[in-house]
Design a protein around this motif. Sequence first.
Motif, short mmCIF file in Angstrom:
data_model
loop_
_atom_site.label_atom_id
_atom_site.label_comp_id
_atom_site.label_asym_id
_atom_site.label_seq_id
_atom_site.Cartn_x
_atom_site.Cartn_y
_atom_site.Cartn_z
N GLY A 193 1.29 -14.17 11.24
CA GLY A 193 1.15 -13.64 9.93
C GLY A 193 1.18 -12.21 9.63
N LEU A 194 1.28 -11.43 11.02
CA LEU A 194 1.26 -10.24 10.92
C LEU A 194 2.81 -9.49 10.51
CD1 LEU A 194 -0.80 -9.11 13.78
CD2 LEU A 194 -1.46 -8.93 11.65
N CYS A 195 2.71 -8.31 9.94
CA CYS A 195 3.92 -7.62 9.62
C CYS A 195 4.74 -7.27 11.09
CB CYS A 195 3.88 -6.56 8.88
SG CYS A 195 3.26 -4.81 9.33
N ALA A 196 6.08 -6.58 11.10
CA ALA A 196 6.58 -6.28 12.44
C ALA A 196 5.76 -5.23 13.08
CB ALA A 196 8.05 -6.15 12.05
N ASP A 197 5.49 -4.15 12.34
CA ASP A 197 4.66 -2.96 12.76
C ASP A 197 3.57 -3.50 13.53
OD1 ASP A 197 6.59 -0.99 12.18
OD2 ASP A 197 5.85 -0.61 10.24
N CYS A 198 2.73 -4.47 12.71
CA CYS A 198 1.34 -4.66 13.35
C CYS A 198 1.65 -5.64 14.53
CB CYS A 198 0.55 -5.49 12.12
SG CYS A 198 -0.11 -4.39 11.12
N ALA A 199 2.64 -6.51 14.61
CA ALA A 199 2.88 -7.14 15.84
C ALA A 199 3.14 -6.33 16.97
CB ALA A 199 4.07 -8.04 15.69
N LEU A 210 -5.81 -2.31 11.40
CA LEU A 210 -6.82 -2.42 10.67
C LEU A 210 -6.33 -1.29 9.31
CD1 LEU A 210 -9.98 -2.16 12.56
CD2 LEU A 210 -9.09 -4.08 11.67
N ASP A 211 -5.58 -0.43 9.46
CA ASP A 211 -5.19 0.47 8.79
C ASP A 211 -3.89 0.27 7.98
OD1 ASP A 211 -5.63 3.29 7.94
OD2 ASP A 211 -4.27 4.29 9.19
N CYS A 212 -3.21 -0.81 8.32
CA CYS A 212 -2.01 -1.36 7.64
C CYS A 212 -2.01 -1.60 6.04
CB CYS A 212 -1.32 -2.47 8.19
SG CYS A 212 0.18 -3.14 7.69
N LYS A 213 -0.98 -1.36 5.51
CA LYS A 213 -1.22 -1.42 4.01
C LYS A 213 -0.28 -2.52 3.22
CE LYS A 213 -2.70 3.11 3.39
NZ LYS A 213 -2.72 3.76 4.69
N VAL A 214 0.35 -3.32 4.33
CA VAL A 214 1.06 -4.60 4.12
C VAL A 214 0.07 -5.87 3.50
CG1 VAL A 214 2.71 -6.40 4.83
CG2 VAL A 214 2.93 -4.15 5.74
N PRO A 215 0.35 -6.26 2.42
CA PRO A 215 -0.70 -7.01 1.64
C PRO A 215 -1.12 -8.16 2.71
CG PRO A 215 0.95 -6.40 0.27
CD PRO A 215 1.46 -5.91 1.44
N GLY A 216 -0.01 -8.87 3.32
CA GLY A 216 -0.20 -10.18 4.06
C GLY A 216 -1.45 -9.58 5.45
N CYS A 217 -1.22 -8.31 6.02
CA CYS A 217 -2.16 -7.81 6.86
C CYS A 217 -3.44 -7.58 6.35
CB CYS A 217 -1.57 -6.59 7.55
SG CYS A 217 0.06 -6.94 8.39
N VAL A 218 -3.55 -6.94 5.06
CA VAL A 218 -4.65 -6.79 4.53
C VAL A 218 -5.52 -7.98 4.30
CG1 VAL A 218 -6.04 -5.98 2.46
CG2 VAL A 218 -3.82 -4.58 3.29
N GLU A 219 -4.83 -9.16 3.99
CA GLU A 219 -5.32 -10.47 3.75
C GLU A 219 -5.75 -11.19 5.02
OE1 GLU A 219 -5.79 -14.07 1.57
OE2 GLU A 219 -5.38 -12.03 0.97
N LEU A 220 -4.87 -10.84 6.15
CA LEU A 220 -5.17 -11.57 7.37
C LEU A 220 -6.27 -10.84 7.85
CD1 LEU A 220 -3.36 -13.78 8.56
CD2 LEU A 220 -2.65 -12.06 10.31
N ARG A 221 -6.82 -9.64 8.02
CA ARG A 221 -7.74 -9.09 8.67
C ARG A 221 -9.18 -9.30 8.08
NH1 ARG A 221 -5.01 -3.89 6.99
NH2 ARG A 221 -6.22 -2.93 5.43
N GLN A 222 -9.30 -10.06 6.88
CA GLN A 222 -10.56 -10.27 6.28
C GLN A 222 -11.41 -11.07 7.62
OE1 GLN A 222 -11.31 -9.75 3.07
NE2 GLN A 222 -9.49 -8.66 3.12
#
Length: 427
Positions: A193-199, A210-222
């Motif tokens: 589920g993470l964006c390429a940068d976060c991977a 934790l600092d990523c602004k991509v909506p998918g990553c924001v969602e995932l880190r709940q």
Amino acid sequence: MSAEARYRALKGMKDVLPPDIHLWQKIETAFREVFGAYGFQEIRTPVAESTDIFVRSIGETTDIVEKEMYTFEDKAGRSLSLRPEGTASVVRSFVENRLFNLPSPQKFYYMGPMFRYERPQSGRYRQFYQTGVEAFGSPQPEMDAEVIAMLGRLLGSIGLPELVFQVNSIGCENCRPGYKEKLLAFFGNRLEGLCADCARRYRQNPLRILDCKVPGCVELRQGAPKITDHLCADCRSHFEGLQRLLDLLGLSYAVNPDMVRGLDYYTRTTFEVTSGSLGAQNAVAAGGRYDRLVREFGGPETPAVGFAIGMERIVELLHQSAGAVVPAPDIFIASMGGEAGKQSFLLAQQIRDRGLWAERGDPAASLKSQMRRADRIAARHVFIIGEEELRSGIVRWKRLADSSQGEVALSDAAESAVRLRGDSLSS
Ligand code: ATP
Ligand code: MG
């Protein structure tokens, strides 16, 4: 036929011109006054340094070093970089000049251009200005609180609206590794589920997820583990101490455990100020503690804390709330003919000698066109010197705001200018 500029400024780099420059100067003046009250002295370091200095301090796997640095070779083949931020240079200078031998704490501020090769957009430039501070020598939360309070005072001194302070602690070399393990475990089965940068961050620097602004990553880190729940006893008591002090000062702030900042050198305290009145690039200032950096640069163990304010963003905010106050000449001297022109030239110098701003009209132009110019540049008063005035030695003056007028002796005109200005300021 309209003229076409042959050259343009580089993309993401811009000129600061009047009337904006007056806003900049007003901010800088207000800031210097606050720095004085807190005992911070100015430091000026070069805009370029050995690339190493930034790579080692900011961190090899940060966005700044990986993607944003202006790095080039000089003629001798050394790798140089334009500074992307101020802290690394100040720490280099602190160690190189053995400033640690001076009484502690040592407190510095800087104002100047920084360079990052980013995609230019509103609030994001390739050359931008930061005003920042670095306080060396105190491990106590009092210093963090003092610096944060000063940041509040700085932004308050220019009347910025709607500011939100967020604080966090990202722990130290004792507790952060354990927390990283927890994060790796949490994101380990969410990798798809993470964006390429976060991977990539997952492997290199998982806190940055934790600092990523991509909506998918924001969602995932709940539900991800919070650093604030995993601090060691020393870091926890430092962070609690800081919050007590901020409470004591009556500063309102929120604890945001996701705020990890994009630089590797931070330890313990991190903080950020955002504004509700800016768009996507809403961070106006950010900073934190960096207790190990001086040591890593070869100096003695010296705890430190600092921040940087993004100047373009606060200029933008001030624009929204007030706009620039454009300075205007105190006196405009209209004169007609050669001899009167000579007198006006001399008088302008005499007025300037007294610290007032004087401008002259063109003695060869008509009185009407000179008056038009006085009006356009919003001069406060006009002195009129013609043949008649030369003969009588009496000069007419006019205040443009209310069309009031009067006469003064030509021989006393410079002193009269000072009086007229005083009157118009007090009326
Ligand atoms: P952002 O999240 O906006 O990219 P950052 O974390 O990269 O900010 P810092 O390195 O902490 O920013 O710099 C401190 C301040 O400098 C920021 O809060 C911002 O106001 C300003 N700033 C950073 N990069 C730029 C830029 N490219 N253009 C204009 N201002 C900037
Ligand atoms: Mg950035």
